[in-house]
Design an enzyme around this catalytic site. Structure first.
Site, PDB file in Angstrom:
ATOM      1  N   LYS A 183       0.862  -1.173   0.000  1.00 55.77           N
ATOM      2  CA  LYS A 183       0.000   0.000   0.000  1.00 55.77           C
ATOM      3  C   LYS A 183       0.909   1.236   0.000  1.00 55.77           C
ATOM      4  CE  LYS A 183      -1.329   2.849   2.366  1.00 55.77           C
ATOM      5  NZ  LYS A 183      -1.052   4.350   2.289  1.00 55.77           N
ATOM      6  N   GLU A 259       9.917   1.222  10.824  1.00 57.93           N
ATOM      7  CA  GLU A 259      10.953   2.241  10.629  1.00 57.93           C
ATOM      8  C   GLU A 259      10.243   3.576  10.748  1.00 57.93           C
ATOM      9  OE1 GLU A 259      12.868   5.111   9.461  1.00 57.93           O
ATOM     10  OE2 GLU A 259      12.662   4.344   7.419  1.00 57.93           O
ATOM     11  N   CYS A 293      13.765  10.697   7.304  1.00 56.71           N
ATOM     12  CA  CYS A 293      13.875  10.361   8.718  1.00 56.71           C
ATOM     13  C   CYS A 293      15.316  10.394   9.181  1.00 56.71           C
ATOM     14  CB  CYS A 293      13.252   8.996   8.983  1.00 56.71           C
ATOM     15  SG  CYS A 293      13.932   7.682   7.946  1.00 56.71           S
ATOM     16  N   GLU A 390      10.401  16.507  14.678  1.00 60.62           N
ATOM     17  CA  GLU A 390      11.038  16.215  13.393  1.00 60.62           C
ATOM     18  C   GLU A 390      10.662  17.314  12.402  1.00 60.62           C
ATOM     19  OE1 GLU A 390      11.949  12.192  10.840  1.00 60.62           O
ATOM     20  OE2 GLU A 390      10.009  12.374  11.829  1.00 60.62           O
TER      21      GLU A 390
END
Length: 486
Positions: A183, A259, A293, A390
């Site tokens: 997906k 992750e 990331c 982040e």
């Protein structure tokens, strides 16, 4: 150029890929995919439903028995052929990613090279799956261990690396003998559809790979996750979503690899080579427009070199050209959405209001597209949100430290633990600090740690499990013990 782009888009399937067939979504619904540099609609593709997700899982489950029995050499050769064809079509895949995601064309082609390497690496690992044979300590039994595929796997991939985050999961699954439902993110589904067509072309059997594009990720994925035919879930994305998926997977005790988010410190010690540190900072910060990331999120620089480092970094960041990534000479493309750009600007505004100073950048430009200029912030207070959250954009906040102990403490002062970077010419310091950093990966005197031959993954709220390296295929294998009496 517009005609070339349109011709490329027309080569990409716009349907779901289920059981080896390209099919419309149940009910025929579609959604639009847009170019973040211009806001223009690129195409419309199938908008999958929960029923389509169920069809895809059924196809994967039906194909699992035959696929696991397929000889490892054949699985490896399919991956090798996919590597070669993907490499051959690097220009097309690169341009396709730039159109739907925004990154500069040169960087998109770099992702193709990186992503293709996972197919080559795991083509070689497919024939090296092995167990062991041993005599029991008592001597009256033989201990045999066998490795076999986990089984049907749901893969949820992100928008920031539309190709590599797919090949990093698909490669080891194919090598191990697992079937899949993928997906992709609804912002960037075209690359995965093109990859599905490529794998079909190189002979991947029907049902081994199924691709469901949808704007209803939760509605499609949750029934798959709770279906007893599924045996593994792998996800790359935000920590918040990852936690929800882990909770859903707990009912079935699925094998799970996550992750998730990061808050990477970039530490520059007083004995660092500043030229190398600035080069590394540009790589660690500006890879993928900062939408990674692994992106350096906090720059911790020794007081004695902070002014010089900040000056050089601001010069380099300010010299970058912002624009449509398909155009020659462009270094920095748009962020993925208006929401993403606004979120980055909110972090900058918060830092400036708390006393930080923008040496370069810091303002949203006029015009179409979701652009944000490369920005360097100095005198950033520890309380600023930009150090805790982040950023996912081209913003480099710089702060100072006075001792090695302080640098380590501040680097570890985060819920996340994906990657850290450190620059120092002292061998003992490098070892000492690397051991003390609470992160799954450490880059020493380099701004790039990702490598298909190395294990990628984090600790704490950056997730668990590893992708790539010798460890990557283990995520898709179960161990069976057979005790044989004499």
């Amino acid at each position: 150029m517009a005609d070339q782009n349109q011709s490329l888009i027309e080569t990409v399937p716009n349907q779901l890929f289920i059981g080896g067939e390209w099919v419309d979504a149940s009910g025929g619904a579609t959604f639009e995919v847009s170019n973040p540099a211009t806001g223009e609609v690129l195409t419309s593709i199938a908008d999958g439903t929960p029923a389509d997700g169920e069809r895809a899982l059924a196809a994967a489950a039906d194909a699992q028995r035959e696929w696991r029995a397929t000889e490892p050499r054949k699985r490896g050769e399919i991956l090798r052929s996919a590597f070669e064809l993907l490499t051959e079509r690097a220009d097309d895949f690169g341009r396709l990613m730039t159109l739907e995601m925004g990154k500069a064309l040169a960087e998109a082609k770099g992702e193709v090279a990186y992503g293709a390497e996972f197919f080559r690496w795991f083509s070689e690992e497919a024939v090296r799956i092995h167990g062991r044979y041993a005599q029991a300590p008592a001597g009256n039994t033989r201990l045999i261990t066998m490795k076999g595929p986990v089984g049907p796997t749901l893969m949820i991939t992100p928008w920031n690396f539309p190709l590599a985050m797919g090949t990093r999961k698909i490669g080891p699954a194919i090598a191990a003998g697992c079937t899949m439902v993928v997906k992709p993110a609804h912002e960037t589904p075209l690359t995965m559809l093109a990859l599905g067509a490529l794998l079909e072309e190189v002979g991947l059997p029907k049902g081994v790979l199924n691709v469901v594009t949808t704007t209803d990720s939760g509605g499609v994925c949750e029934p798959i996750i709770t279906d007893p035919r599924l045996r593994k879930l792998t996800f790359t994305g935000s920590t918040a979503v990852g936690k929800k998926l882990v909770a859903q997977a707990s009912d079935q005790l699925l094998r799970v690899s996550m992750e998730l988010g990061g808050n990477a410190p970039f530490i520059v010690f007083d004995d660092a080579d500043l030229d190398a540190a600035v080069d590394g900072a540009m790589l660690a910060k500006m890879r993928n427009i900062g939408e990674a990331c692994t992106s350096a999120n906090r720059f911790l620089v020794h007081t004695s070199v902070a002014d010089e480092f900040s000056r050089r970094l601001a010069e380099r960041m300010g010299a970058l050209t912002v624009g449509d990534g398909t155009q020659e000479g462009v270094d920095v493309g748009p962020l993925i959405t208006a929401k993403a750009r606004n979120g980055v600007h909110e972090l900058v505004t918060d830092a400036v209001s708390a006393g930080a100073r923008a040496v370069v950048g810091g303002e949203i430009p006029d015009g179409p597209g979701f652009f944000y200029p490369p920005t360097v912030l100095v005198d950033v207070p520890a309380s600023a949100r930009v150090f805790r959250e982040e950023i996912f954009g081209p913003v480099a906040p710089v702060t100072t430290f006075d001792s090695e102990e302080e640098a380590i403490a501040r680097a570890n002062d985060t819920d996340y633990g994906l990657v850290a970077y450190l620059f120092s010419q002292g061998h003992a310091r490098v070892i000492r600090v690397s051991e003390a950093l609470e992160f799954g990966m450490v880059g020493v005197n380099t701004g790039i740690v990702s490598n298909p031959a190395a294990p990628f993954g984090g600790v704490k709220q950056s997730g668990f499990g590893r992708e790539g390296g010798f460890e990557g295929i283990e995520e898709y294998l179960e161990t069976k013990y057979v005790g044989s009496a004499l």
